[in-house]
Design a protein around this motif. Structure first.
Motif: not given
Length: 574
Positions: A165-193
């Protein structure tokens, strides 16, 4: 997605040059201050949910970025593109493993989920501007949705950028590898809340988040963790198998106990924007439905997988050694020497002679596939050839699960200029049978075969005890036969059984290709499939082999170009 962001930034730059536009909001527009309320965040959240169908107006073609993932089945051994080979030729190329980085289907599949990520991020960014209101639930829903969209991108393209959400005005980000950790973080937040239940159907809840987290862990082969959280859903959650298998694919079963998380489609009038736009091509090209366009035809290979052994069990190793009888090349009706269809004394066309397959079959077949002389979704006898657009291109079968039923015409979605329909039938992103089979898969890998057997047999027993498709008058009854497994004698057998059960339970629901990819058996499966499919559709095999590089899709060339080189191509596709 990159193009959309660039256009947005350029628009802001142009508007900011005019003082009047910076001080007076455009008529009909909403600025951040207007949305800095709980209601404003909820409006943005609804917009994020709307991206579940995959369609971003003006940037993607609806059927190319479809949220039900139908076209991924076309790239598997479950389905053919259908229609004629020249209609949507780029999908024909994907089906036959002639993949390129410029294919528009690959591009639009990138655009749709990233538009969803963008909308989820807009909710999260806006929530930070609201003071004095607890927006934890809305934030958790937005993170659930971002997790979903990123999961779709992750399993399709593997190396993707993480955009917060902090990248809305600068979304041009690199793709160095998988983002499984970020996906897990989002679902864990959803589970907790998230709450365990929601007042409105269709919103994500804690049990949906847990089931999705289990799926994410399964894809990473974190077997013990996946088994644990999926068993929590099974043992403590509110979900259960519907008594009727077909209720997963009709209006009557919408949001019933088996639905864990679904795209909420609705046909409210004509070509509804709330119907399944992505499935608009995927209905019979003839018959009383008056639909279009004959795409998404089940394969002979898929149909063969529903054969059973005389004891009600699947043919795990030999399902494709012989074919379920089909009507390929057999016209539906008798004609005279001038080609005129012959009519009986009641004025009805006289069918050509055809005898349905006599061998034992799993009864789920005829809720998955429309085949000659079997009732099709309550519309009566399917005449075969006459309802298929081009048999020589796509074979003799039509898709059943995605087409509305005769007694639920309000689900149809009328109004297309060329017969297209947008059904109001939900698409289950995750349903409880999938949860049971994912848990069974994880348990097999940690050698807990007894519980895995129980979960598989729950799915099979539902199929055994459901209502079967009725026999059409004058047609020999289908020999339906299904029984639970008596045992899983060893881990290898159990693994084969679970994988096979996924195919026949979830066939034509957009899962098969990703299963083949994550099991790393796609090349040999696809190459054997095309050889065998030649028995039904001559010349279907154009001799472009599937290889290891097809375990991941290429990053779209347009995305790399618009990133000015920030995005890097997957190594297999450089």
């Amino acid at each position: 997605m990159k193009k959309k962001i660039i256009v947005f930034i350029l628009t802001v730059a142009v508007i900011s040059c005019d003082k009047d536009f910076t001080e007076v909001p455009l008529k009909g527009s909403l600025d951040s201050e207007s949305l800095a309320t709980e209601q404003g965040v909820d409006l943005l959240l609804i917009g994020a949910y709307s991206m579940l169908d995959g369609f971003r107006y003006g940037l993607s073609q609806d059927y190319r970025s479809s949220g039900d993932n139908w076209w991924f089945d076309v790239v598997s051994d479950d389905a053919h593109k259908g229609a004629d080979n020249g209609d949507q030729n780029e999908l024909y190329l994907l089906e036959h493993y002639d993949w390129s980085t410029g294919n528009p289907w690959i591009k639009d599949e990138w655009i749709g989920p990233f538009a969803g990520v963008n909308r989820a991020n807009a909710v999260l960014a806006q929530a930070k501007l609201v003071e004095g209101v607890d927006l934890t639930r809305q934030i958790a829903e937005a993170r659930f949705l971002r997790g979903h969209f990123n999961f779709e991108l992750q399993r399709t393209y593997r190396n993707i950028p993480f955009i917060s959400e902090d990248d809305l005005l600068d979304p041009n980000k690199p793709n160095p590898g998988p983002i499984w950790d970020k996906i897990e973080e989002d679902f864990q937040f959803a589970i907790d809340n998230l709450p365990e239940t929601q007042a409105q159907v269709g919103r994500a809840n804690r049990w949906a988040a847990k089931a999705y987290m289990g799926k994410v862990l399964l894809y990473q082969e974190k077997w013990s963790e996946a088994a644990s959280i999926l068993q929590d859903v099974i043992n403590n959650g509110p979900h259960a198998l519907n008594a009727e298998y077909v209720d997963n694919f009709n209006l009557a079963g919408k949001n019933k106990s088996e639905s864990v998380f679904a795209i909420q489609f609705l046909n409210d009038a004509g070509e509804s924007f709330n119907g399944n736009r992505g499935g608009t091509l995927n209905h019979p090209a003839g018959g009383p439905l008056n639909t279009c366009c004959g795409f998404y035809q089940p394969s002979q290979d898929l149909v063969n997988s529903f054969q059973t052994d005389g004891a009600g069990l699947p043919l795990l190793e030999s399902w494709n050694q012989s074919d379920v009888k089909n009507d390929q090349g057999i016209s539906s009706y008798q004609t005279d020497s001038n080609g005129t269809v012959l009519l009986d004394e009641n004025g009805n066309p006289v069918p050509t002679a055809f005898t349905v397959h006599a061998g034992p079959l799993d009864p789920r077949l005829d809720y998955t596939v429309g085949r000659r002389d079997i009732d099709f979704n309550g519309w009566g006898r399917n005449p075969g050839f006459a309802w298929v657009r081009v048999q020589s291109a796509g074979g003799p079968y039509i898709a059943s699960k995605s087409t509305y039923r005769a007694d639920e015409t309000e689900a149809k979605g009328n109004g297309g200029a060329w017969g297209q329909a947008r059904p109001g039938i939900n698409y289950n992103i995750i349903r409880y049978a999938d949860v049971l089979l994912m848990a069974a898969e994880a348990l097999v890998e940690i050698n807990e075969l007894g519980t895995a057997l129980d979960y598989v047999n729950q799915v099979r027993n539902r199929a055994k005890n459901m209502t079967y498709v009725p026999t059409v008058p004058g047609v020999n009854p289908t020999n339906y036969e299904i029984e639970p497994y008596p045992s899983f004698p060893d881990q290898s057998f159990a693994r084969s059984a679970v994988r096979f059960e996924r195919r026949i339970e979830l066939g034509m629901e957009g899962h098969r290709l990703f299963d083949l990819m994550r099991w790393k058996i796609l090349p040999e499966t696809i190459n054997t499939y095309f050889e065998n499919e030649e028995r039904t559709i001559p010349n279907i095999n154009i001799d472009i082999p599937a290889t290891e590089k097809h375990l991941v899709f290429p990053i779209p060339l347009d995305a790399i170009d618009l990133s000015r080189g920030v995005l890097k191509q997957n190594p297999e596709w450089e």
